[in-house]
Each structure stands twice: as structure tokens, then as C-alpha cells.
Write an enzyme that holds these catalytic residues in place. Structure first.
Site, PDB file in Angstrom:
ATOM      1  N   SER A 245      -2.203   3.180 -11.998  1.00 32.37           N
ATOM      2  CA  SER A 245      -3.596   3.313 -11.596  1.00 32.37           C
ATOM      3  C   SER A 245      -3.665   3.341 -10.081  1.00 32.37           C
ATOM      4  CB  SER A 245      -4.386   2.135 -12.158  1.00 32.37           C
ATOM      5  OG  SER A 245      -5.258   1.630 -11.182  1.00 32.37           O
ATOM      6  N   LYS A 246      -4.594   4.147  -9.587  1.00 30.38           N
ATOM      7  CA  LYS A 246      -4.611   4.306  -8.130  1.00 30.38           C
ATOM      8  C   LYS A 246      -5.086   3.039  -7.425  1.00 30.38           C
ATOM      9  CE  LYS A 246      -8.914   6.945  -8.151  1.00 30.38           C
ATOM     10  NZ  LYS A 246      -9.061   8.067  -9.011  1.00 30.38           N
ATOM     11  N   ARG A 247      -5.552   2.072  -8.229  1.00 28.56           N
ATOM     12  CA  ARG A 247      -5.953   0.813  -7.598  1.00 28.56           C
ATOM     13  C   ARG A 247      -4.731   0.072  -7.039  1.00 28.56           C
ATOM     14  NH1 ARG A 247      -8.264  -1.276 -12.062  1.00 28.56           N
ATOM     15  NH2 ARG A 247      -8.862   0.792 -12.758  1.00 28.56           N
ATOM     16  N   ARG A 248      -3.592   0.272  -7.669  1.00 27.01           N
ATOM     17  CA  ARG A 248      -2.387  -0.420  -7.193  1.00 27.01           C
ATOM     18  C   ARG A 248      -1.610   0.414  -6.181  1.00 27.01           C
ATOM     19  NH1 ARG A 248      -0.015  -5.021  -9.404  1.00 27.01           N
ATOM     20  NH2 ARG A 248       2.073  -4.529  -8.715  1.00 27.01           N
ATOM     21  N   ASN A 249      -1.218   1.577  -6.607  1.00 25.88           N
ATOM     22  CA  ASN A 249      -0.417   2.451  -5.746  1.00 25.88           C
ATOM     23  C   ASN A 249      -1.018   3.843  -5.795  1.00 25.88           C
ATOM     24  OD1 ASN A 249       1.570   0.524  -5.157  1.00 25.88           O
ATOM     25  ND2 ASN A 249       2.555   0.905  -7.119  1.00 25.88           N
TER      26      ASN A 249
END
Ligand code: GLU
Length: 475
Positions: A245-249
């Protein structure tokens, strides 16, 4: 060239090139190159609302950046819509498909009923049982209709190159729509027709498509076409074992480019998400990956996107890269604009010295700007703890004296400055360290840097003296 091996990467241009998609492309590409076959690209742009030509271009750009180009002209799926329709009608004629007259409200009702009964929704085939007369009447009335594929009884089996024997009960498969009521073909038929027409021998794609495969195989069979081979790649999870998920990387390939990753390093890293070289080597060139790639060493289990490993691999590629290449990457970096650093005011010669000192210490190109900001800008402030610890009232007069000595230093080279500092400290009955700490703090604003004498050498005498003067004035 092995004419029999033809693979394709088939992204939908409804978003940028996801790193998971890039990994799928890479496995297709490596397989094709290893077998001397052809790697093709098909842009699945049939969704007029969500497909954007800018996104197609961005995907192609990211593919090129990773070093992958198609061996034949790119296929744009939307151009084949008439052909998809024609095949759907062919299935209708051969009674492998049928008209379905349910409205979306009726289908919704069926769906709700299934939900209430806690069973998976499956179209109830009401339209399959209509008499020929009723069908003709409805058609004559212009009653809206979709076309559904008639799933035959039995079991659909295939030998997945990664997962081995895989089988599905046809009774679990819905009579899926192939042509919507507005006449537009769906993904399920478009992909089969195009893969057939493009003579694709191996369909290599993510595990998320596994449940589509029996439906597609049933269509190949109904059409009397050869069924290609399938390889479903394991999913990529984040370090918490969740979907990326783009929230992490970052999940967009382009973002890695912008963050200062080298395309060869990202390619290498993505290949290892699912493929394990024999000796578990981690830094493997593209040429070697082509030679050693085999599905025998592709994992069935999901792979973890380990950012630390990517940074390490990227660092290894930076260490081994030619400095002029690193300079051109730096000059194209977006971060320099964000930090308002005008790199055109720095010569290649200067940047070469900066890279020689820093290249062993960074894991991305951007880190040159992040860790070595002082090579490009005067310090905007000074590390507070460092100030308290090192800029003591006792050292101040001695450091001022040292500054005057520094002005007189003519031979501005790292060994000479170091020698001068050590001689000076000794003459003052002091150790060298306190002077070194303040030099570092005043010139870089920080308490850590590579060897300070080398930093001073690179920055040049004028800049260094100016920064020390500023430091003493401000603190
Ligand atoms: N266009 C599909 C996707 O982006 C891929 C189709 C396929 O590989 O069969 O997920």
C-alpha cells in the site's frame, strides 16, 4: 529467435506502473529473453472512463526506464473491440453463449438473495431456459440484453508453471457476461481473443488472475483454439504481510525513479521478489538474470517487499556505478528542484569529487542531497546538541585564532589542512578533536559527516572560511 515463445505484459492504463506490475513485466521479459522468444506489450485500454493515454505513456516510460521494450509494435486493446464482439457472436452462434435479458435491478435482487442466504452469488441461468420464440420476441422488441458464456459441466484443469496442477469445478463458475448490454466486450473475452490473435504461448501474470484462468480456458476450448500455458506469480506483500500500500512505501515505479533508485537496482530487486538464484546471490546483473532465469526457481509463496533490501541493493549498484552516470542521474533528480538547489551552478568536476567521497555511503541518488546538503548549500542552522557540547566558551577564542591560521593556509588540500590543524592544536596544548568538531559543525551544520578534511578540500577555501565566519557571528 524462438518463434514459439511469445509472452506479453498487459497493463490497464488506469494507473501508473505499479511495482507489482513491473515485477510481472520483468518475469515475462526475462522468460522471453532467456528462451530467445518475444516480449510483447498490450495496453488494455478498453475502459473508456478509466483509461487515460497519459497513463499509457507513463507506463511505457517506466518500462523503458527499467530497460524493457516490446519486440513488436505495442497493441492497444481498444482498437480490437470489433473483433472481440465478433468472437462473442461466434460463441453465441455455436451455442457456447446465450442472450441474457435480466436488468441490473433483477440481478441486484438475485445478488441480495444470495447474500441473505449466505451463499456465493451465481447467475440463476433464467435466460438460458427461455424458448427460442421468447428470445426472438425480446430481441424484436429491443429488450436490453447481455451475452453470457455458457459454462459447461465438468472440471477445468491446467498445469500452472508455478503452482503445478490446478483444477476448478465448473459448477463453481458463473455464466459470466462476455458482451455487456451496451454491446461492449468485457475483459474476460478481450484478453482471450487478443492473446490468441497475438499468438501468445505463455501467460505470465499475478496470482490475482488465477480465478480468471478457468473461464478463459473454457473460452479457448469453446472456440477450438490452442490453450496457452499459464504461470501465476506470487503476490507481493509489505513487511507487515499485507497487500502493498502506498501508505507504507511508494508503489509507483516512477516514484522510485524520482527517489533516486537506479533502474538496474530496482529491476534486480523486483526479480528477487519471487525468483531465487541458485546460490541465493542478491546482486545479479540483468545479463546474468537473463541467463539464469527459470520458473523452476520461482516461489509459490508470496514475496515480501523489503525496503531495507532494496536500499542495500541500490547502494551496491551505486558503489559499482560510473561516476558520470551518477552525476547525470543527480542532475535529473526532482529533489534538487524541491530543495531549490541549482545543480547547473556546480561543475561535473565538483560533483565528481562529492560522489567520490559519498558514493560508498549512500543508498539512493537523492541521499547525496539529503546527507550531503552542505555540498550544495550553506547550513541553514546548526545541530543544537552539537553546539551545546562543542561550542564552549573555552574553545571560542582558540577557534577564532585557528580561523586566522586557516586564512593563511595556502595549500588547500585535505592532508595539508589536517596537518595544520594538528600542529595548531598541539601548540595550544589541546587535542585535535574539539577543533574538528567545531569545524564540522560550522561548515556542515551537523555533527556527522565523512572525513571533515576531505569535505573542506571539496568545498574550497573561500566557502569554508565564509561559513566559519557566519558560524561565529551567529553563535
Ligand atoms: N489488464 C490486466 C491487468 O492489468 C491483465 C490481464 C492479464 O494479464 O491477463 O490486471
Amino acid at each position: 529467435m524462438n518463434e514459439n515463445i511469445r509472452v506479453r505484459f498487459a497493463p490497464s492504463p488506469t494507473g501508473f506502473l505499479h511495482v507489482g506490475g513491473a515485477r510481472t513485466a520483468i518475469f515475462n521479459w526475462l522468460f522471453a529473453k532467456n528462451k530467445n522468444g518475444k516480449f510483447l506489450l498490450r495496453i488494455e485500454d478498453t475502459d473508456p472512463e478509466r483509461s487515460k493515454s497519459e497513463l499509457s505513456e507513463q507506463i511505457i516510460r517506466s518500462m523503458n526506464w527499467l530497460g524493457m521494450t516490446a519486440d513488436e509494435p505495442i497493441v492497444y486493446q481498444a482498437l480490437n473491440i470489433e473483433r472481440h464482439k465478433q468472437v462473442a457472436l461466434e460463441l453465441l452462434e455455436t451455442r457456447n453463449a446465450y442472450y441474457a435479458f435480466e436488468t441490473s435491478e433483477e440481478l441486484e435482487e438475485q445478488r441480495m438473495l444470495a447474500q441473505r442466504n449466505k451463499v456465493p452469488f451465481k447467475y440463476n441461468r433464467a435466460s438460458l431456459n427461455l424458448s427460442e420464440e421468447t428470445i426472438q420476441k425480446y430481441l424484436a422488441e429491443g429488450k436490453p440484453h447481455a451475452i453470457r458464456f455458457k459454462v459447461p459441466e465438468g472440471i477445468t484443469e491446467f498445469d500452472d508453471i508455478v503452482h503445478g496442477k490446478t483444477s476448478f469445478r465448473n459448477s463453481d463458475i458463473d455464466d459470466f457476461v462476455i458482451l455487456r448490454s451496451d454491446g461492449s466486450p468485457v475483459y474476460m473475452i478481450a484478453v482471450v481473443v487478443d492473446d490468441h490473435d497475438m499468438k501468445i504461448s505463455h501467460i505470465i501474470r499475478g496470482d490475482d488472475h488465477l480465478s480468471n484462468t478457468p473461464k478463459q480456458i473454457l473460452m479457448y476450448k469453446a472456440l477450438g483454439w490452442d490453450v496457452p500455458q499459464f504461470a501465476h506469480l506470487p503476490m507481493i506483500l509489505d513487511e507487515e504481510k499485507k497487500k502493498l500500500s502506498k501508505r507504507r512505501n511508494p508503489v509507483s515505479t516512477e516514484e522510485y525513479k524520482e527517489k533516486g533508485y537506479l533502474p538496474e537496482a530496482l529491476f534486480n530487486f523486483l526479480t528477487l521478489l519471487g525468483f531465487a538464484p541458485e546460490n541465493n546471490a542478491e546482486v545479479v546483473s540483468k545479463e546474468d538474470l537473463i541467463k539464469i532465469f527459470t520458473f523452476e526457481r520461482v516461489n509459490k509463496k508470496s514475496a515480501v517487499f523489503d525496503m531495507k533490501k532494496l536500499n542495500w541493493i541500490n547502494g551496491e549498484y551505486i558503489k559499482n556505478a560510473k561516476i558520470p552516470d551518477l552525476i547525470s542521474l543527480l542532475r535529473n533528480s526532482k529533489l534538487s528542484h524541491e530543495l531549490q538547489i541549482d545543480l547547473s551552478s556546480f561543475s561535473d568536476e565538483y560533483l565528481e569529487k562529492v560522489f567520490s567521497l559519498m558514493k560508498e555511503r549512500i543508498s539512493t541518488i537523492n541521499e547525496i542531497l539529503e546527507y550531503g546538503l552542505y555540498f550544495f548549500k550553506d547550513p541553514a542552522g546548526y545541530d543544537e546538541k552539537g553546539l551545546i557540547k562543542h561550542w564552549t566558551p573555552e574553545i571560542r577564542p582558540m577557534f577564532e585564532k585557528f580561523h586566522s591560521e586557516l586564512i593563511r593556509t595556502e595549500d588547500w588540500t585535505s592532508p595539508r589542512i589536517e596537518e595544520m590543524l594538528r600542529v595548531f592544536a598541539e601548540s595550544e596544548g589541546q587535542k585535535a578533536a574539539p577543533f574538528i568538531h567545531i569545524l564540522r559543525l560550522s561548515v556542515t551544520g551537523r555533527t556527522v559527516s565523512p572525513g571533515i578534511f576531505e569535505v573542506l578540500d571539496i568545498l574550497g577555501k573561500d566557502t569554508v572560511l565564509q561559513r566559519i565566519t557566519d558560524f561565529m557571528q551567529k553563535n
